[in-house]
Design a protein around this motif. Structure first.
Motif, PDB file in Angstrom:
ATOM      1  N   LEU A   1       7.576   3.063   8.219  1.00  0.00           N
ATOM      2  CA  LEU A   1       6.557   2.696   7.237  1.00  0.00           C
ATOM      3  C   LEU A   1       6.787   3.555   6.000  1.00  0.00           C
ATOM      4  O   LEU A   1       6.768   4.785   6.065  1.00  0.00           O
ATOM      5  N   PHE A   2       7.057   2.907   4.861  1.00  0.00           N
ATOM      6  CA  PHE A   2       7.330   3.615   3.615  1.00  0.00           C
ATOM      7  C   PHE A   2       6.241   3.322   2.594  1.00  0.00           C
ATOM      8  O   PHE A   2       5.893   2.148   2.381  1.00  0.00           O
ATOM      9  N   THR A   3       5.719   4.364   1.976  1.00  0.00           N
ATOM     10  CA  THR A   3       4.864   4.179   0.794  1.00  0.00           C
ATOM     11  C   THR A   3       5.766   4.243  -0.432  1.00  0.00           C
ATOM     12  O   THR A   3       6.637   5.108  -0.542  1.00  0.00           O
ATOM     13  N   VAL A   4       5.572   3.325  -1.350  1.00  0.00           N
ATOM     14  CA  VAL A   4       6.406   3.267  -2.551  1.00  0.00           C
ATOM     15  C   VAL A   4       6.038   4.437  -3.452  1.00  0.00           C
ATOM     16  O   VAL A   4       4.855   4.659  -3.730  1.00  0.00           O
ATOM     17  N   PRO A   5       7.018   5.240  -3.912  1.00  0.00           N
ATOM     18  CA  PRO A   5       6.711   6.400  -4.765  1.00  0.00           C
ATOM     19  C   PRO A   5       5.918   6.013  -6.009  1.00  0.00           C
ATOM     20  O   PRO A   5       6.042   4.899  -6.529  1.00  0.00           O
TER      21      PRO A   5
END
Length: 780
Positions: free
Chosen positions: A364-368
């Motif tokens: 799960l990645f949060t967009v910078p």
């Protein structure tokens, strides 16, 4: 001590000071005259587009062309003609974009581009890059640059593709990146100016479709098959054979031969991606608990995606473990891209959707924050497939996984109030809002990208410099433990040689000094100095070290070639190879040679940096450190000859020939502190430190010549050693005498029998002393 015994040394010191003053005057006059000559020569140079086109046939820039038209506009743009019809344009990269190389001089490249914005031809016409002039074949650099031919930069200018990158040439990374970046940015700038007319994808007008936004009020969940079937989850599936064929088609035959498995039908990767900040997709894949936790974490307008994969290839790789960055995937939209870091990552065990397969990797990645992902517009996840071959070589191919959010998750954007009508001139001067917001990222300086790519190397280098600072500040404690200090010093020199030199190629050179001075004369810019982060950091550390310790920190600890000389000499001493000690009078007449070499190179650089860089091959650094002896035999023989001389005369090259050491010694005189301790007896009468100094940096009079000192601290070991330093030996004997006199055996009277032993004799100031403390006479 009588005055007449000091006079010879005083006269010698005064003579040296007078000689130094004369040398400064001569050097100043030489620099002034050379500077005027340089400026005059520079004014006569013709660096115009027409000058370079005069020696370049039109068909070299655009195939089938036969002539050039008249130059148009400013910066100049020259039509390329075929049978009298314009088929494209020629321009000079430096007219549109900065292209300052490592030499500090512009790299000039002719570019042929057609009316659609496609690069058709590239010709490298002028550069002063030292690594290409002598070392890396220019053909390899040109071949890397030619990988841009055929690229549609109209799509890049329109924000539909990312900026393309050239192939990296080992040993000339900065030079090649600067060249490729200049060609791409200059072309994009030219296309966006509208001077080409039609520019492919960039010529398309704004879309007439109504603006859409994500419907955040949507609810409900779906199973895995539904999500995959309607495009909520997109996938990329590759076999080992398909990837191998892609490498072969790209001309990477060595990489094609290094398949992950022997069976081409094996699954290379099944890659899945979905935006989980969309409520219906997020609740389906994450479950209500994880989705609600994610929503509390996200900032307003911030997005999050899930990436999952299975197969022989990992989309995570190991880069995020070493440097905190996921270097195998990149999120892209409108030609801009961003890579995820470990702080953006959360590992998931399984997907919550019913029927979802068990996948080996789920992230799960949060967009910078710095990347604005618009889910209502198409975007893609780029998978970078890497295959290693050879010791350090690696080939990389991109595979794009495109994503367009299904219409059921979108709704029409609220109608905006019509803006007041603007005059045509004002309207034409404003860029579209979406593109304007993305322009800064598109124009990110190249040196910033290079620093980001070298985060791990930068961290290791800074840590090593901090360790060296601790060694210097606590040197008294360390040198008083000779065995520990010997291991610390040799270990640090080994690190400098292997990691800093052979691995990171962070070898400073006199060329850096010449380039810096030349840039001050011709127009200073930090950009090209920052393009080599490790070199920049080391020079900053050396500059700070000059204030505290002179040139010693670099020459004695941070120079990879210096480390190679010392380590090989240590090995020679261990093998009992005889060491040659030059008479001090001869040594004193040899060490000025390096200053003469430096002044010659310095004066030559004011006339021609390229010529000075050619003669700077008196430094064997490029051969022995940067290219690791993989070079023409004359250069290898020269480097080995210097190392061979160093087996018999420790640091032979450093002492007599190194122009960089001379360049650092001159400002090293301004150091503010004296860290090397001396006794009044040093030099008169004691000569031990002078005789044992590995580089003979101590005069017979006892004075340390800081211009020649490499800060090996051997003299400081002697300073604390009460078995080798005469002063410390006397201190020890006095201490032992005091301890002996204070012992019970010597305090009370004792009867001397006929066979009783005589009282112990303790030497004090050269006269025998009885145990009772009475001085006795000596007949010896």
């Amino acid at each position: 001590m009588p005055l007449h015994t000091l006079m010879p040394g005083t006269r010698a010191t005064a003579s040296r000071h007078a000689g130094c003053a004369s040398l400064r005057v001569v050097a100043f006059v030489f620099v002034a005259v050379s500077s005027l000559f340089l400026l005059a020569a520079h004014a006569l140079a013709d660096e115009s587009l027409q000058h370079f086109l005069s020696g370049t046939p039109a068909n070299e820039l655009i195939k089938g062309a036969d002539a050039y038209g008249a130059a148009q506009g400013s910066p100049p743009l020259v039509p390329v003609l075929s049978d009298g019809k314009a088929v494209g344009y020629a321009y000079l990269n430096t007219d549109f974009s900065s292209a300052v190389g490592y030499s500090g001089k512009p790299i000039r490249i002719l570019v042929g581009i057609d009316v659609k914005g496609i690069i058709r031809g590239i010709k490298l016409v002028e550069h002063k890059e030292p690594i290409v002039l002598i070392g890396i074949p220019q053909e390899k650099v040109v071949a890397a640059l030619n990988s841009l031919i055929g690229k549609d930069l109209g799509r890049v200018a329109a924000g539909q593709e990312q900026l393309p990158q050239v192939d990296i040439v080992s040993g000339a990374t900065v030079t090649v990146l600067v060249m490729g970046d200049s060609v791409v940015r200059s072309a994009v700038k030219l296309i966006r100016s509208g001077r080409l007319g039609q520019t492919g994808a960039g010529a398309a007008g704004p879309s007439a479709k109504p603006a859409m936004v994500v419907d955040m009020a949507g609810s409900g969940t779906s199973d895995w098959n539904t999500l995959v079937g309607d495009g909520s989850v997109r996938s990329l599936r590759l076999t080992v054979g398909e990837v191998t064929k892609a490498f072969a088609d790209a001309g990477q035959n060595q990489a094609a031969e290094r398949a992950e498995t022997s069976n081409p039908d094996d699954r290379f990767i099944d890659l899945y991606v979905a935006p989980v900040s969309v409520p219906a997709i997020g609740r389906s894949l994450l479950g209500d608990v994880v989705y609600d936790r994610l929503q509390k974490k996200l900032k307003p307008g911030q997005q999050a995606i899930v990436v999952a994969g299975d197969g022989a290839y990992s989309f995570k790789g190991s880069g995020y473990v070493r440097g905190g960055i996921f270097d195998r995937i990149e999120l892209m939209q409108d030609g801009q891209g961003v890579r995820f870091r470990d702080r953006n990552h959360t590992r998931l065990g399984d997907l919550a959707a019913e029927g979802a397969p068990h996948l080996r990797e789920i992230a799960l990645f949060t967009v910078p924050d710095e990347f604005s992902l618009d889910l209502s517009e198409p975007w893609e996840l780029q998978l970078l497939v890497q295959r290693s071959f050879g010791a350090r070589d690696k080939a990389t191919l991109p595979f794009d996984l495109g994503y367009t959010l299904p219409a059921r998750y979108l709704k029409a954007a609220p109608a905006a109030e019509p803006a007041p009508e603007q005059p045509p001139a004002a309207a034409a001067s404003e860029a579209p809002a979406g593109k304007a917001a993305q322009a800064p990222a598109d124009e990110e300086p190249l040196w910033v990208k290079i620093w980001k790519l070298n985060t791990v190397k930068i961290g290791v280098t800074v840590a090593a410099l901090l360790v060296l600072t601790v060694i210097f500040f606590f040197q008294n404690w360390l040198v008083s433990r000779p065995r520990l200090f010997a291991w610390v010093r040799r270990g640090y020199l080994l690190f400098t040689l292997v990691w800093l030199g052979w691995y990171a190629n962070a070898q400073l050179s006199v060329v850096n000094v010449l380039t810096f001075v030349n840039s001050l004369v011709t127009g200073f810019s930090w950009e090209f100095f920052l393009a080599a982060p490790l070199i920049f950091i080391l020079w900053a550390a050396v500059a700070a070290g000059l204030l505290f310790w002179g040139r010693g920190p670099f020459c004695g600890w941070l120079c990879p070639f210096g480390a190679l000389q010392e380590l090989t000499n240590n090995l020679a001493q261990w093998l009992k190879i005889p060491q040659v000690k030059l008479p001090f009078g001869l040594h004193e007449r040899l060490w000025p040679i390096k200053y003469m070499i430096f002044l010659g190179l310095f004066g030559l650089s004011l006339y021609s940096v390229a010529l000075a860089e050619t003669y700077a091959e008196v430094e064997p650094f490029k051969t022995a450190i940067i290219l690791k002896f993989a070079r023409g035999w004359p250069f290898v023989v020269f480097a080995l000859a210097l190392l061979g001389a160093g087996l018999f005369i420790e640091r032979f090259y450093c002492r007599y020939l190194c122009p960089l050491g001379a360049a650092l010694a001159i400002p090293g005189r301004i150091r503010m502190f004296e860290w090397l301790k001396r006794y009044p007896e040093c030099g008169s009468p004691c000569q031990r430190c002078a005789k044992e100094c590995p580089v003979q940096a101590i005069h017979p009079e006892g004075e340390i010549n800081v211009n020649e000192c490499i800060y090996c601290m051997h003299c400081q070991e002697l300073y604390h050693d009460d078995h080798r330093c005469p002063h410390m030996i006397q201190v020890r004997l006095k201490r032992e005498k005091f301890e002996a006199l204070s012992s019970p055996a010597t305090r009370g009277p004792t009867k001397q029998g006929k066979g009783s032993p005589k009282p112990p004799i303790i030497t004090h100031k050269g006269a025998p002393v009885a145990a009772s403390g009475q001085e006795t006479t000596s007949t010896g």
